[in-house]
Design a protein around this motif. Sequence first.
Motif, short mmCIF file in Angstrom:
data_model
loop_
_atom_site.label_atom_id
_atom_site.label_comp_id
_atom_site.label_asym_id
_atom_site.label_seq_id
_atom_site.Cartn_x
_atom_site.Cartn_y
_atom_site.Cartn_z
N UNK A 27 0.79 -1.23 0.00
CA UNK A 27 0.00 0.00 0.00
C UNK A 27 0.83 1.28 0.00
N UNK A 28 1.61 1.51 1.04
CA UNK A 28 2.11 2.85 1.34
C UNK A 28 3.17 3.34 0.36
N UNK A 29 4.08 2.48 -0.05
CA UNK A 29 5.10 2.91 -1.01
C UNK A 29 4.88 2.32 -2.39
N UNK A 30 3.89 1.45 -2.55
CA UNK A 30 3.57 0.88 -3.87
C UNK A 30 3.04 1.99 -4.77
N UNK A 37 -8.78 -5.51 -8.52
CA UNK A 37 -8.04 -4.96 -7.37
C UNK A 37 -7.20 -6.06 -6.72
N UNK A 38 -7.76 -7.26 -6.62
CA UNK A 38 -6.98 -8.37 -6.07
C UNK A 38 -5.77 -8.68 -6.95
N UNK A 39 -5.93 -8.55 -8.26
CA UNK A 39 -4.79 -8.76 -9.17
C UNK A 39 -3.65 -7.80 -8.82
N UNK A 40 -3.98 -6.53 -8.61
CA UNK A 40 -2.96 -5.54 -8.28
C UNK A 40 -2.24 -5.92 -6.99
N UNK A 41 -3.01 -6.29 -5.98
CA UNK A 41 -2.41 -6.61 -4.69
C UNK A 41 -1.61 -7.92 -4.75
N UNK A 42 -2.09 -8.89 -5.51
CA UNK A 42 -1.35 -10.14 -5.65
C UNK A 42 -0.02 -9.91 -6.36
N UNK A 73 5.12 -5.00 -10.16
CA UNK A 73 4.42 -3.72 -10.20
C UNK A 73 3.39 -3.75 -11.32
N UNK A 74 2.40 -2.86 -11.22
CA UNK A 74 1.32 -2.82 -12.20
C UNK A 74 1.06 -1.40 -12.66
N UNK A 75 0.35 -1.32 -13.78
CA UNK A 75 -0.12 -0.04 -14.31
C UNK A 75 -1.54 -0.21 -14.82
N UNK A 76 -2.54 -0.28 -13.92
CA UNK A 76 -3.92 -0.48 -14.36
C UNK A 76 -4.45 0.71 -15.14
N UNK A 77 -5.30 0.43 -16.12
CA UNK A 77 -5.83 1.51 -16.95
C UNK A 77 -7.18 1.11 -17.55
N UNK A 78 -8.00 2.13 -17.80
CA UNK A 78 -9.27 1.92 -18.50
C UNK A 78 -9.32 2.72 -19.80
N UNK A 130 -12.99 -5.28 -19.04
CA UNK A 130 -13.29 -4.30 -18.00
C UNK A 130 -12.10 -3.38 -17.76
N UNK A 131 -10.91 -3.97 -17.70
CA UNK A 131 -9.71 -3.21 -17.38
C UNK A 131 -8.52 -3.90 -18.03
N UNK A 132 -7.47 -3.14 -18.30
CA UNK A 132 -6.20 -3.75 -18.67
C UNK A 132 -5.13 -3.22 -17.71
N UNK A 133 -4.05 -3.97 -17.59
CA UNK A 133 -2.97 -3.55 -16.71
C UNK A 133 -1.65 -4.00 -17.28
N UNK A 134 -0.66 -3.16 -17.15
CA UNK A 134 0.70 -3.58 -17.43
C UNK A 134 1.24 -4.28 -16.19
N UNK A 135 2.31 -5.06 -16.38
CA UNK A 135 2.85 -5.87 -15.29
C UNK A 135 4.34 -6.07 -15.51
N UNK A 136 5.11 -5.89 -14.46
CA UNK A 136 6.54 -6.12 -14.56
C UNK A 136 7.25 -5.51 -13.38
N UNK A 137 8.51 -5.17 -13.59
CA UNK A 137 9.32 -4.51 -12.57
C UNK A 137 9.37 -3.03 -12.93
N UNK A 138 8.66 -2.22 -12.15
CA UNK A 138 8.49 -0.82 -12.48
C UNK A 138 9.78 -0.03 -12.51
#
Length: 197
Positions: free
Chosen positions: A14-17, A130-135, A142-147, A168-176
Amino acid sequence: MSQPLADSALDQLFRTARTYNGYLDKPVSTEQLHAIWNLMKMAPTSANQLPARLVWCVSQEAREKLAACSAPTNAPKIMSAPVAVIIAMDTQFQEQLPWLFPHADARSWFTGNDALRERSAFINTTLQAAYFIMAARAIGLDTGPMTGFSNEAVDAAFLPETPDYKSVMISTLGYGDPASIFDRSPRPDFDVFNRIA
């Protein structure tokens, strides 16, 4: 009994993500994709609906096709990521309820009620997003969710054989890449948007 998580875990989740706009040149493994799913599937949805259907765009070709369906500002983000994920909802999720929720005849709650079924599919898929982001954060990604994309174009390009699935949504995924993020936007104190009744 559950115990509070350590500050380091709360920071990571949460806090630094952060939401990332670019990624380091570091691959994401298939095992990591499975790890994300195996965490997010455990989190609650109404009557264990689990309506989210994910398409993991790993190949260059798939990410190019997805980028072409996206807003101009989002296309470069998709291309910079090792993985982009389409999170779609199954609008006929109730057909899976006899085995996903065997405790009651949950399928009958939605049969013939299109408005309830589609609302429930959307709400619970959004919850799973949202669970995807947290998982992803939990396993060190890291993620980059977008609509900002054309749902119609994404559905036509990636989901033509499953017309009941709607993006519904797409997200990027990797090492930010830390250089790709903005300064953190405001986060209000409790009293701004909360009240205790």
